[in-house]
Design a protein around this motif. Structure first.
Motif, PDB file in Angstrom:
ATOM      1  N   MET A 127      -1.081  16.915   0.871  1.00 36.61           N
ATOM      2  CA  MET A 127      -2.283  17.750   0.784  1.00 36.61           C
ATOM      3  C   MET A 127      -2.142  18.759  -0.346  1.00 36.61           C
ATOM      4  O   MET A 127      -1.113  19.436  -0.442  1.00 36.61           O
ATOM      5  CB  MET A 127      -2.506  18.497   2.098  1.00 36.61           C
ATOM      6  CG  MET A 127      -2.754  17.592   3.296  1.00 36.61           C
ATOM      7  SD  MET A 127      -2.479  18.425   4.879  1.00 36.61           S
ATOM      8  CE  MET A 127      -0.709  18.186   5.098  1.00 36.61           C
ATOM      9  N   CYS A 128      -3.174  18.860  -1.166  1.00 34.49           N
ATOM     10  CA  CYS A 128      -3.170  19.818  -2.273  1.00 34.49           C
ATOM     11  C   CYS A 128      -4.396  20.725  -2.172  1.00 34.49           C
ATOM     12  O   CYS A 128      -5.536  20.232  -2.134  1.00 34.49           O
ATOM     13  CB  CYS A 128      -3.187  19.098  -3.617  1.00 34.49           C
ATOM     14  SG  CYS A 128      -1.716  18.127  -3.949  1.00 34.49           S
ATOM     15  N   ASN A 129      -4.149  22.022  -2.129  1.00 36.54           N
ATOM     16  CA  ASN A 129      -5.213  23.037  -2.134  1.00 36.54           C
ATOM     17  C   ASN A 129      -6.253  22.803  -1.039  1.00 36.54           C
ATOM     18  O   ASN A 129      -7.459  22.932  -1.278  1.00 36.54           O
ATOM     19  CB  ASN A 129      -5.892  23.100  -3.509  1.00 36.54           C
ATOM     20  CG  ASN A 129      -5.010  23.751  -4.543  1.00 36.54           C
ATOM     21  OD1 ASN A 129      -3.886  24.151  -4.256  1.00 36.54           O
ATOM     22  ND2 ASN A 129      -5.501  23.863  -5.770  1.00 36.54           N
ATOM     23  N   ARG A 130      -5.783  22.470   0.150  1.00 33.86           N
ATOM     24  CA  ARG A 130      -6.708  22.254   1.262  1.00 33.86           C
ATOM     25  C   ARG A 130      -6.634  23.406   2.258  1.00 33.86           C
ATOM     26  O   ARG A 130      -5.548  23.852   2.618  1.00 33.86           O
ATOM     27  CB  ARG A 130      -6.392  20.952   2.001  1.00 33.86           C
ATOM     28  CG  ARG A 130      -7.501  20.557   2.973  1.00 33.86           C
ATOM     29  CD  ARG A 130      -7.130  19.346   3.802  1.00 33.86           C
ATOM     30  NE  ARG A 130      -6.172  19.665   4.858  1.00 33.86           N
ATOM     31  CZ  ARG A 130      -5.712  18.782   5.735  1.00 33.86           C
ATOM     32  NH1 ARG A 130      -6.109  17.520   5.654  1.00 33.86           N
ATOM     33  NH2 ARG A 130      -4.853  19.139   6.662  1.00 33.86           N
ATOM     34  N   GLN A 131      -7.806  23.866   2.683  1.00 35.65           N
ATOM     35  CA  GLN A 131      -7.875  24.797   3.794  1.00 35.65           C
ATOM     36  C   GLN A 131      -7.776  23.984   5.082  1.00 35.65           C
ATOM     37  O   GLN A 131      -8.474  22.987   5.244  1.00 35.65           O
ATOM     38  CB  GLN A 131      -9.206  25.566   3.781  1.00 35.65           C
ATOM     39  CG  GLN A 131      -9.576  26.180   2.440  1.00 35.65           C
ATOM     40  CD  GLN A 131      -8.683  27.351   2.059  1.00 35.65           C
ATOM     41  OE1 GLN A 131      -7.629  27.561   2.640  1.00 35.65           O
ATOM     42  NE2 GLN A 131      -9.098  28.109   1.064  1.00 35.65           N
ATOM     43  N   HIS A 156       1.452  35.243  -0.943  1.00 37.00           N
ATOM     44  CA  HIS A 156       1.911  35.281   0.446  1.00 37.00           C
ATOM     45  C   HIS A 156       0.800  34.808   1.395  1.00 37.00           C
ATOM     46  O   HIS A 156      -0.325  35.305   1.346  1.00 37.00           O
ATOM     47  CB  HIS A 156       2.312  36.715   0.794  1.00 37.00           C
ATOM     48  CG  HIS A 156       2.530  36.946   2.253  1.00 37.00           C
ATOM     49  ND1 HIS A 156       3.715  36.658   2.889  1.00 37.00           N
ATOM     50  CD2 HIS A 156       1.700  37.437   3.208  1.00 37.00           C
ATOM     51  CE1 HIS A 156       3.618  36.971   4.171  1.00 37.00           C
ATOM     52  NE2 HIS A 156       2.403  37.450   4.394  1.00 37.00           N
ATOM     53  N   ILE A 157       1.102  33.835   2.240  1.00 38.27           N
ATOM     54  CA  ILE A 157       0.144  33.371   3.237  1.00 38.27           C
ATOM     55  C   ILE A 157       0.847  33.231   4.584  1.00 38.27           C
ATOM     56  O   ILE A 157       2.071  33.294   4.681  1.00 38.27           O
ATOM     57  CB  ILE A 157      -0.523  32.032   2.853  1.00 38.27           C
ATOM     58  CG1 ILE A 157       0.526  30.925   2.759  1.00 38.27           C
ATOM     59  CG2 ILE A 157      -1.330  32.154   1.592  1.00 38.27           C
ATOM     60  CD1 ILE A 157      -0.104  29.548   2.662  1.00 38.27           C
ATOM     61  N   VAL A 158       0.038  33.015   5.620  1.00 33.21           N
ATOM     62  CA  VAL A 158       0.534  32.940   6.983  1.00 33.21           C
ATOM     63  C   VAL A 158       0.040  31.662   7.638  1.00 33.21           C
ATOM     64  O   VAL A 158      -1.130  31.296   7.505  1.00 33.21           O
ATOM     65  CB  VAL A 158       0.068  34.161   7.803  1.00 33.21           C
ATOM     66  CG1 VAL A 158       0.387  33.983   9.292  1.00 33.21           C
ATOM     67  CG2 VAL A 158       0.715  35.438   7.279  1.00 33.21           C
ATOM     68  N   MET A 159       0.937  30.964   8.330  1.00 30.45           N
ATOM     69  CA  MET A 159       0.549  29.853   9.197  1.00 30.45           C
ATOM     70  C   MET A 159       0.341  30.419  10.599  1.00 30.45           C
ATOM     71  O   MET A 159       1.203  31.117  11.132  1.00 30.45           O
ATOM     72  CB  MET A 159       1.627  28.769   9.235  1.00 30.45           C
ATOM     73  CG  MET A 159       1.392  27.718  10.315  1.00 30.45           C
ATOM     74  SD  MET A 159       2.730  26.505  10.437  1.00 30.45           S
ATOM     75  CE  MET A 159       2.228  25.375   9.142  1.00 30.45           C
ATOM     76  N   GLN A 160      -0.801  30.107  11.192  1.00 35.56           N
ATOM     77  CA  GLN A 160      -1.111  30.583  12.528  1.00 35.56           C
ATOM     78  C   GLN A 160      -0.915  29.469  13.553  1.00 35.56           C
ATOM     79  O   GLN A 160      -1.506  28.389  13.424  1.00 35.56           O
ATOM     80  CB  GLN A 160      -2.544  31.098  12.591  1.00 35.56           C
ATOM     81  CG  GLN A 160      -2.791  32.307  11.692  1.00 35.56           C
ATOM     82  CD  GLN A 160      -4.222  32.794  11.757  1.00 35.56           C
ATOM     83  OE1 GLN A 160      -5.150  31.997  11.752  1.00 35.56           O
ATOM     84  NE2 GLN A 160      -4.392  34.103  11.836  1.00 35.56           N
ATOM     85  N   ARG A 188      -4.798  29.045   5.668  1.00 38.04           N
ATOM     86  CA  ARG A 188      -5.841  29.293   4.674  1.00 38.04           C
ATOM     87  C   ARG A 188      -5.207  29.903   3.431  1.00 38.04           C
ATOM     88  O   ARG A 188      -4.480  30.892   3.521  1.00 38.04           O
ATOM     89  CB  ARG A 188      -6.930  30.217   5.221  1.00 38.04           C
ATOM     90  CG  ARG A 188      -8.051  30.446   4.214  1.00 38.04           C
ATOM     91  CD  ARG A 188      -9.199  31.251   4.785  1.00 38.04           C
ATOM     92  NE  ARG A 188     -10.251  31.387   3.789  1.00 38.04           N
ATOM     93  CZ  ARG A 188     -11.216  30.499   3.572  1.00 38.04           C
ATOM     94  NH1 ARG A 188     -11.261  29.411   4.309  1.00 38.04           N
ATOM     95  NH2 ARG A 188     -12.128  30.699   2.642  1.00 38.04           N
ATOM     96  N   VAL A 189      -5.491  29.294   2.284  1.00 34.74           N
ATOM     97  CA  VAL A 189      -4.994  29.789   0.993  1.00 34.74           C
ATOM     98  C   VAL A 189      -6.199  29.970   0.081  1.00 34.74           C
ATOM     99  O   VAL A 189      -6.962  29.027  -0.145  1.00 34.74           O
ATOM    100  CB  VAL A 189      -3.994  28.802   0.347  1.00 34.74           C
ATOM    101  CG1 VAL A 189      -3.442  29.396  -0.937  1.00 34.74           C
ATOM    102  CG2 VAL A 189      -2.864  28.475   1.305  1.00 34.74           C
ATOM    103  N   ASP A 190      -6.388  31.162  -0.449  1.00 33.95           N
ATOM    104  CA  ASP A 190      -7.570  31.450  -1.256  1.00 33.95           C
ATOM    105  C   ASP A 190      -7.302  31.495  -2.751  1.00 33.95           C
ATOM    106  O   ASP A 190      -8.238  31.545  -3.544  1.00 33.95           O
ATOM    107  CB  ASP A 190      -8.190  32.781  -0.814  1.00 33.95           C
ATOM    108  CG  ASP A 190      -8.769  32.688   0.590  1.00 33.95           C
ATOM    109  OD1 ASP A 190      -9.446  31.691   0.893  1.00 33.95           O
ATOM    110  OD2 ASP A 190      -8.532  33.616   1.392  1.00 33.95           O
TER     111      ASP A 190
END
Length: 219
Positions: A127-131, A156-160, A188-190
């Motif tokens: 997966m590339c750049n997928r929300q 920095h991102i978080v996996m929930q 989610r990565v923005d």
């Protein structure tokens, strides 16, 4: 049980995965669809543009083991580059198998005779750049540990893990393992570019091969 390894991937493994993903660019581009009724996993609105021309947004499944059920291999493995793709995935595939041997030894040894490629896992989703909204993966083995690995460059991102009420820092090089069938998870990565390789075990493959069911992992 959750396994969380913040720096589980060495720089050379990350480089290997990045190069392999770049080579899959055409397949990743073709995977995105906006057809009515299409899965959220490949719906165009869930992908962000890439910050570099080398990375193509998209999501593909690579599952060499499907032929063992009397099916053709996954569509991504049809064509002239299929062998090159499998060869490029060998090192990460072997690493994930070694990790599973530590995380869930019984599952590793019950699965080892089922497959005929480098990994214990029946396949991987690239997966590339997928929300990824919160979801479970009901076709995976509930007793199994899926392994998610993440590379490239992003903030920095978080996996929930929502039904466990756990948030994990999800930085490049991380390795996270849990039952995707039981644990609701979302990311989610923005901004930036994110590449995820998610390794999975399909229940249908184990049923077809009459693989004995393992117990749930013990602490």
């Amino acid at each position: 049980i959750i396994w969380y390894v913040p720096d589980g991937l060495s720089p050379w493994v990350q480089s290997n995965m990045y190069a392999a993903t770049v080579a899959m660019g055409d397949l990743l581009k073709k995977s995105i669809t906006d057809r009515k009724g299409s899965s959220w996993r490949t719906r165009g609105s869930n992908f962000r543009p890439s910050g570099t021309p080398r990375i193509s947004p998209g999501c593909i499944n690579i599952a060499p083991c499907w032929f063992q059920q009397g099916h053709e291999v996954s569509a991504t493995l049809k064509g002239d580059r299929s062998l090159a793709m499998i060869m490029a995935m060998q090192r990460p595939a072997l690493l994930m198998s070694a990790a599973l041997c530590i995380m869930h030894p019984q599952l590793y040894w019950t699965s080892i005779r089922t497959h005929h490629w480098a990994s214990i896992y029946t396949g991987a989703a690239i997966m590339c750049n997928r929300q990824s909204p919160e979801h479970r993966d009901p076709r995976c083995l509930p007793e199994a540990f899926d392994i998610l690995t993440c590379i490239s460059s992003y903030p920095h991102i978080v996996m929930q893990l929502t039904n466990l009420r756990i948030d994990l820092v999800y930085n490049p090089g991380v390795m996270v393992s849990y039952s995707g069938c039981l644990v609701r998870h979302g990311i989610r990565v923005d901004e930036g570019d994110q590449i995820v390789w998610a390794w999975f075990l399909r229940d249908s493959m184990h049923n077809y091969a009459c693989t004995p069911r393992s117990d749930y992992a013990q602490c």
